[in-house]
Each structure stands twice: as structure tokens, then as C-alpha cells.
Design an enzyme around this catalytic site. Structure first.
Site, PDB file in Angstrom:
ATOM      1  N   HIS A 181       0.921  -0.991   0.127  1.00  9.91           N
ATOM      2  CA  HIS A 181       0.155  -0.091   0.189  1.00  9.91           C
ATOM      3  C   HIS A 181       0.819   1.188   0.095  1.00  9.91           C
ATOM      4  O   HIS A 181       1.845   1.421   0.632  1.00  9.91           O
ATOM      5  CB  HIS A 181      -0.872  -0.037   1.288  1.00  9.91           C
ATOM      6  N   GLU A 200      -1.403  -0.370   8.198  1.00  9.96           N
ATOM      7  CA  GLU A 200      -2.384  -1.300   8.826  1.00  9.96           C
ATOM      8  C   GLU A 200      -1.838  -2.113  10.021  1.00  9.96           C
ATOM      9  O   GLU A 200      -0.657  -2.137  10.047  1.00  9.96           O
ATOM     10  CB  GLU A 200      -2.952  -2.233   7.802  1.00  9.96           C
ATOM     11  N   HIS A 244       3.553  -7.298   1.541  1.00 10.66           N
ATOM     12  CA  HIS A 244       2.933  -8.348   2.600  1.00 10.66           C
ATOM     13  C   HIS A 244       2.174  -9.158   2.099  1.00 10.66           C
ATOM     14  O   HIS A 244       1.522  -8.883   0.877  1.00 10.66           O
ATOM     15  CB  HIS A 244       2.337  -7.389   3.624  1.00 10.66           C
ATOM     16  N   ARG A 272      -1.412  -4.986  -6.247  1.00  5.26           N
ATOM     17  CA  ARG A 272      -1.094  -6.332  -6.222  1.00  5.26           C
ATOM     18  C   ARG A 272       0.105  -6.642  -6.870  1.00  5.26           C
ATOM     19  O   ARG A 272       0.338  -5.823  -8.216  1.00  5.26           O
ATOM     20  CB  ARG A 272      -2.152  -7.109  -6.930  1.00  5.26           C
TER      21      ARG A 272
END
Ligand SMILES: [Zn+2]
Length: 331
Positions: A106, A123, A181, A201
Site C-alpha cells: 500500500h 495497517e 506483505h 498487487r
């Protein structure tokens, strides 16, 4: 007859939020016992969104409204003085992975804003359940170069460059923006993230979904702060994650009640509080509003403008509190 200020302020009281279920190719069919939800034939559910903009308020004066509409209407009543925009700052989800999620990254706030989005995505994952040997991929192995990442993407060997972590229930993993991740199967995770839609992605195991290789490489940082976070035990709570964007705590509910508003005597009233039952069940009660039930897997929002409240443990309660934070630059 004059309308008392009491009735005006009591519009903002603790309320229950209904989960919204998101289909994903790596998900599960049956979400019980977390949620009484079974996917239709040939469909799979990967995520239960607990604070998404489209989630519907299930109790109190705003029942039937979406959370997104509520934030647009009254950000200060929900967030307090810290409100810097009229959008929900946090997206909280429960993730049910039956297969590997894509390897992804991200952007941070600066990169997101460069491309016209309000914020990036940092996150964290709190492990609710994990089978023995359950793993997540969190960051790149030390010494891996961006060239090796590119080669790994084209050769389908990117996994070899990832840092794998074993996860056990009760553990917290921090994943800051820029960290490559992937969530692997075997664990059920409570994910708290900045409310941002941007996922790049890099590799998707040939499932045919779109990849975003150029932007993923721009977002990737070779070294980040990601990893398992050690919990800090305080008198009345355990600090699981104390970050720039969110704070995640397990509240001690020794006995049957946690009184007042879950704060120390000298602490200011927090802004918005999200209360999640990781186990057991609770009732959120107070003067001036109808008590709200919090079942296992459920989410209750306590607006900044809410009156004080008590959490009553209805049995086996494991209470997680999540509060938004704003980085210094935003204030
Ligand atoms: Zn992610």
C-alpha cells in the site's frame, strides 16, 4: 416548550454497526461461529467489514444510516475536535483467509496524495485465531533489492524474498505503508487500517486479477518498521498497538463491569472509540440511551459526543478498543 440541551446531545450515543461481507477468491464459505453467515453456492467470503462506509448502523437514533453518511453529516460529533475531514479515518475488518492473499503493498500518505487520494494505508493485524504453523508474509528479507523484487514478480518467485512470520492468537503485527506483505491461510485476523482503497498487487498466484506492478514498485520500501509488536501491560488495559494512525488496546474487564469511559482519571475524553468483542459478549449501558448489545465479532461505535458509558461483561468478554489517531502534520 424549550428543547433541552440534554435531548440535543443524546443524539450521539453508542451504536451498533452491522458487518458488511466482501467476497474474495481466497475466502471461506462458512463464517460461523464468528458470524451467522454462509456464502451462496460457489461464492466465498474473505472479509467482514466492521466500520466500512457502507456498513449500516443497527441501533440508536441513526439506525438505518450508513456509517459513511454519518461521518459526512457530523464528523465532529463522531470524532471530536480532532476531526480533520468528514470521512471515516479507520477501516476495521475481520479477515478469513482460506488460501493465500495476493502479495501486495500500500502507498503512504504522500504517494496516495500524489495520485489524488486523501490518504495511504498503514495497517495492523491482531490475531484472533491461528492454526499451529499459521504464517503471514511481512516485509522483504534483509538485503533484498528492488531488482530482485522485479525479477521475483516476473519469474513468479517473489515469495522467496518475503519475510515469513509465525502467528499465534493474541499477537499483533504492524504493517506500515510501503511494506510488501501477504496474509496466508490458517489465521483469522482483526485488521485495522487507514480508510483507504489503494492496494497494489504484485503477485496473485495466477488468479487472473489485475496486477499493479509499476505503482507497487514505487510504493515499496526495502526496509520498514513492520513486524510483531510487543504488548505493553498497563493497570487497566494492554496496549497492543500504539501507532501514528490508530491505537488498539485490550481492556481488562476483571469482574463484571468496566466503569465510565475507559480512561484514566487525568486522561482527556477520547474522541471516537470502536469497541470490538474478540470473545464473549457485552452490554454497553449508560444514562440517556438504550443499552447496546455487543456480541462476539460485533462492533459498537462510541461517538466523541456520547455521554459516559459502562461495559458490562455478559460472560467471557475479551474487549478490544480501537481509537483513531492523527499524525502530527495533520493537526
Ligand atoms: Zn494489506
Amino acid at each position: 416548550m424549550a428543547i433541552s440541551s440534554q435531548s440535543a446531545s443524546s443524539v450521539w450515543v453508542p451504536f451498533r454497526i452491522l458487518p458488511w461481507f466482501s467476497e474474495r477468491p481466497w475466502g471461506c464459505r462458512d463464517l460461523r461461529p464468528w458470524y451467522d453467515q454462509i456464502a451462496e453456492q460457489e461464492k466465498l467470503i474473505g472479509e467482514a467489514w466492521l466500520t466500512g462506509d457502507q456498513c449500516v448502523v443497527a441501533s440508536g437514533p441513526h439506525a438505518g444510516q450508513t456509517l459513511g453518511a454519518l461521518f459526512a453529516e457530523a464528523p465532529e460529533s463522531l470524532l471530536g475536535k480532532a476531526a480533520t475531514s468528514n470521512a471515516s479515518p479507520l477501516l476495521i475488518k475481520v479477515i478469513f483467509a482460506h488460501e493465500k492473499l495476493s502479495v501486495q503493498v500500500h502507498p503512504d500518505d504522500a504517494m496516495a496524495q500524489k495520485y489524488g487520494d486523501p490518504r495511504g494505508k498503514t495497517e495492523c493485524w491482531y490475531v484472533l485465531e491461528a492454526e499451529p504453523g499459521a504464517k503471514v508474509a511481512c516485509g522483504l528479507k534483509p538485503g533484498v533489492t528492488l531488482n530482485e523484487v522485479m525479477e521475483g514478480i516476473s519469474a513468479g518467485t517473489l515469495e522467496n524474498s518475503l519475510n515469513l512470520l509465525d502467528v499465534t492468537p493474541g499477537e499483533m503485527v504492524f504493517v506500515d505503508a510501503g511494506t510488501v506483505h501477504a496474509i496466508w491461510p490458517g489465521a483469522i485476523l482483526l485488521e485495522t487500517q487507514q480508510n483507504c482503497d489503494l492496494t497494489y498487487r504484485m503477485y496473485d498466484y495466477g488468479r487472473g486479477r489485475e496486477l499493479h506492478i509499476k505503482k507497487s514498485l514505487e510504493a515499496t520500501r526495502l526496509v520498514t518498521r513492520a513486524g510483531v509488536v510487543s504488548a505493553r501491560t498497563l493497570a487497566d488495559r494492554t496496549l497492543l498497538m500504539d501507532g501514528d494512525y490508530f491505537c488498539v488496546e485490550q481492556i481488562v474487564t476483571a469482574g463484571s463491569r468496566v466503569s465510565a469511559s475507559l480512561r484514566g482519571e487525568d486522561e482527556p475524553m477520547p474522541g471516537l472509540q470502536y469497541l470490538f468483542a474478540a470473545d464473549g459478549a457485552a452490554r454497553i449501558a449508560g444514562t440517556g440511551f438504550e443499552a447496546v448489545n455487543l456480541p462476539k465479532g460485533g462492533m459498537v461505535a462510541v461517538p466523541a459526543a456520547s455521554p459516559g458509558f459502562e461495559v458490562e461483561d455478559l460472560g467471557g468478554l475479551k474487549l478490544i478498543r480501537i481509537t483513531p489517531r492523527w499524525p502530527e502534520a495533520d493537526r
